[in-house]
Design a protein around this motif. Structure first.
Motif, PDB file in Angstrom:
ATOM      1  N   THR A  10       0.833  -1.232   0.196  1.00 38.93           N
ATOM      2  CA  THR A  10       0.154   0.067  -0.143  1.00 38.93           C
ATOM      3  C   THR A  10       0.971   1.714  -0.259  1.00 38.93           C
ATOM      4  OG1 THR A  10       0.245   0.219   2.481  1.00 38.93           O
ATOM      5  CG2 THR A  10      -1.811  -0.990   1.278  1.00 38.93           C
ATOM      6  N   LEU A  15      -7.766  10.984  -3.049  1.00 43.78           N
ATOM      7  CA  LEU A  15      -8.973  11.511  -4.200  1.00 43.78           C
ATOM      8  C   LEU A  15      -9.345  12.814  -3.757  1.00 43.78           C
ATOM      9  CD1 LEU A  15      -9.887   7.859  -4.091  1.00 43.78           C
ATOM     10  CD2 LEU A  15      -8.772   8.924  -5.858  1.00 43.78           C
ATOM     11  N   SER A  40      -6.015  -3.498  -1.400  1.00 41.84           N
ATOM     12  CA  SER A  40      -5.256  -3.077  -2.162  1.00 41.84           C
ATOM     13  C   SER A  40      -5.764  -1.548  -2.189  1.00 41.84           C
ATOM     14  CB  SER A  40      -5.043  -4.381  -4.206  1.00 41.84           C
ATOM     15  OG  SER A  40      -6.453  -3.395  -4.329  1.00 41.84           O
ATOM     16  N   ASP A  41      -4.717  -1.273  -2.996  1.00 42.71           N
ATOM     17  CA  ASP A  41      -5.193   0.286  -3.142  1.00 42.71           C
ATOM     18  C   ASP A  41      -5.950   0.527  -4.015  1.00 42.71           C
ATOM     19  OD1 ASP A  41      -2.836   1.337  -1.056  1.00 42.71           O
ATOM     20  OD2 ASP A  41      -1.432   1.486  -2.239  1.00 42.71           O
ATOM     21  N   ALA A  42      -5.304  -0.463  -4.982  1.00 41.90           N
ATOM     22  CA  ALA A  42      -6.687   0.065  -6.532  1.00 41.90           C
ATOM     23  C   ALA A  42      -8.246  -0.366  -6.292  1.00 41.90           C
ATOM     24  CB  ALA A  42      -6.433  -0.847  -7.329  1.00 41.90           C
ATOM     25  N   ARG A  43      -8.015  -1.614  -5.292  1.00 46.92           N
ATOM     26  CA  ARG A  43      -9.496  -1.410  -5.383  1.00 46.92           C
ATOM     27  C   ARG A  43     -10.104  -0.920  -3.712  1.00 46.92           C
ATOM     28  NH1 ARG A  43     -10.364  -7.715  -3.019  1.00 46.92           N
ATOM     29  NH2 ARG A  43     -10.491  -7.870  -5.454  1.00 46.92           N
ATOM     30  N   GLU A  45      -9.041   2.312  -3.603  1.00 46.62           N
ATOM     31  CA  GLU A  45      -9.182   3.649  -4.444  1.00 46.62           C
ATOM     32  C   GLU A  45     -10.818   3.484  -5.032  1.00 46.62           C
ATOM     33  OE1 GLU A  45      -7.994   5.932  -8.320  1.00 46.62           O
ATOM     34  OE2 GLU A  45      -6.179   4.897  -7.703  1.00 46.62           O
ATOM     35  N   GLY A  46     -11.234   2.462  -5.673  1.00 52.86           N
ATOM     36  CA  GLY A  46     -11.919   2.276  -6.197  1.00 52.86           C
ATOM     37  C   GLY A  46     -14.014   2.125  -5.343  1.00 52.86           C
ATOM     38  N   SER A  47     -13.942   1.549  -4.053  1.00 52.76           N
ATOM     39  CA  SER A  47     -14.009   1.764  -2.762  1.00 52.76           C
ATOM     40  C   SER A  47     -14.475   3.171  -2.547  1.00 52.76           C
ATOM     41  CB  SER A  47     -13.929   0.817  -1.797  1.00 52.76           C
ATOM     42  OG  SER A  47     -14.084  -0.663  -2.128  1.00 52.76           O
TER      43      SER A  47
END
Length: 153
Positions: A10, A15, A40-43, A45-47
């Motif tokens: 991470t 954002l 993960s950071d990607a997951r 970020e989406g949330s």
């Protein structure tokens, strides 16, 4: 014993928002809901983006009223600060944080699925319903309405 560690790498990230509502610090949010590094950071970020969109949509009518009154940011609506942080921005961040917490509580359980692990998880971690209640309360605080609606018949 293997050397496998189920933790995603991470990195801190922030954002940006729409200019009216505050940006969201992912590291602070992760700590606020005790979200482990296995997300993960990607997951994450989406949330967070999804939670920001939902929260912004819920507040769009009130935002228009605030902007019509000459307030260009949420912090300008009420300059009250607590701990050097704008109270309304803290409340907005709490709303977003609660929705992220709800999503992760619904979709991602810990890796320990034994009886002891499952019962500990149920006792310690807030449920998705707890997080959704917190989101609703934060929204009502931002809207200046009560936390309950009661009507006599």
């Amino acid at each position: 014993m293997s050397g496998f560690v189920g933790q995603a790498q991470t990195e801190p990230f922030i954002l940006s928002n729409d200019g009216f509502f505050p940006a969201i610090d992912a590291t602070a949010l992760r700590a606020g809901i005790r979200l482990s590094g296995d997300v993960s950071d990607a997951r994450l970020e989406g949330s967070i983006i999804s939670a920001m969109i939902t929260t912004n949509r819920e507040l769009q009518v009130r935002k228009a009223i605030w902007k019509a009154a000459g307030h260009n940011t949420l912090a300008a609506v009420n300059p009250m600060t607590i701990g050097n942080k704008n109270a309304l921005e803290v409340t907005y961040t709490r709303a977003v944080q609660a929705l992220v917490g709800a999503e992760h509580a619904e979709r991602y359980r810990g890796y320990d699925a034994t009886n002891s692990g499952a019962s500990q998880g149920d006792e310690i971690l807030p449920t998705a319903d707890d997080y959704r209640r917190d989101h609703r309360h934060a929204l009502r605080d931002l809207l200046g309405t009560g936390h309950a609606t009661v009507e006599l018949i």
